[in-house]
Every structure is written in C-alpha cells, then in structure tokens.
Write a protein that holds these residues in place. Structure first.
Motif, short mmCIF file in Angstrom:
data_model
loop_
_atom_site.label_atom_id
_atom_site.label_comp_id
_atom_site.label_asym_id
_atom_site.label_seq_id
_atom_site.Cartn_x
_atom_site.Cartn_y
_atom_site.Cartn_z
N ILE A 210 11.77 -22.35 -13.90
CA ILE A 210 13.11 -22.05 -14.41
C ILE A 210 13.43 -23.08 -15.48
O ILE A 210 13.32 -24.28 -15.25
N GLN A 211 13.82 -22.65 -16.63
CA GLN A 211 14.07 -23.56 -17.75
C GLN A 211 15.45 -24.22 -17.62
O GLN A 211 16.41 -23.85 -18.26
N THR A 212 15.52 -25.21 -16.74
CA THR A 212 16.73 -26.01 -16.56
C THR A 212 16.40 -27.46 -16.89
O THR A 212 15.23 -27.84 -16.89
#
Length: 81
Positions: free
Chosen positions: A62-64
């Motif tokens: 997840i691109q966090t």
C-alpha cells in the motif's frame, strides 16, 4: 534524601528489516522520578534519545508514508491514595 530519587533506563537494539527498507538502530529511553511525599511522585521521561527519528516500518503493498518515530520528552506525576 537520595532514596527519594529513581532513574530507570532501557537500551534496545532493533535489527534491520531488509524487506521493508528499514535500517537497524539502537535507542535509549530514560526516566527520572522524585518522590515528593508519601503519595506523590513527579517524573521526566525521554524516549528515543540517541537519534532525532528512526524508521520502524515501510509498507510495500500500500503506497502510504513510511512510519517514523521521533524523539520525545514528557513529564507527569503519579498520585496514590
């Protein structure tokens, strides 16, 4: 008197998490407390004192943003009855 003072500390090593691009690090936490009376203690705590911040987790799926923990200092008191 000296018996009214207490100091506690913790040094910890956390190994590298290569799969998450997190480097190994060493940190230090300290707590200084003073018993003012029978029922009251005041304290000062410093956390993560060796670095101003360090990474603890970096998600891959997840691109966090990567989780960073900063140095912290706080005080408080404990009152018993």
């Amino acid at each position: 008197p000296a018996e009214r003072w207490q100091i506690d500390g913790q040094v910890r090593y956390v190994g590298e998490l290569a799969d998450f691009a997190v480097d190994a690090y060493v940190e230090l936490d300290l707590r200084l407390a003073h018993r003012v009376g029978k029922n009251l203690e005041v304290y000062l705590v410093g956390q993560n004192l060796l670095q101003d911040h360090h990474a603890e987790f970096a998600p891959q799926f997840i691109q966090t943003p990567r989780a960073e923990v900063e140095r912290g200092v706080y005080s408080g008191f404990t009152w018993g009855f």
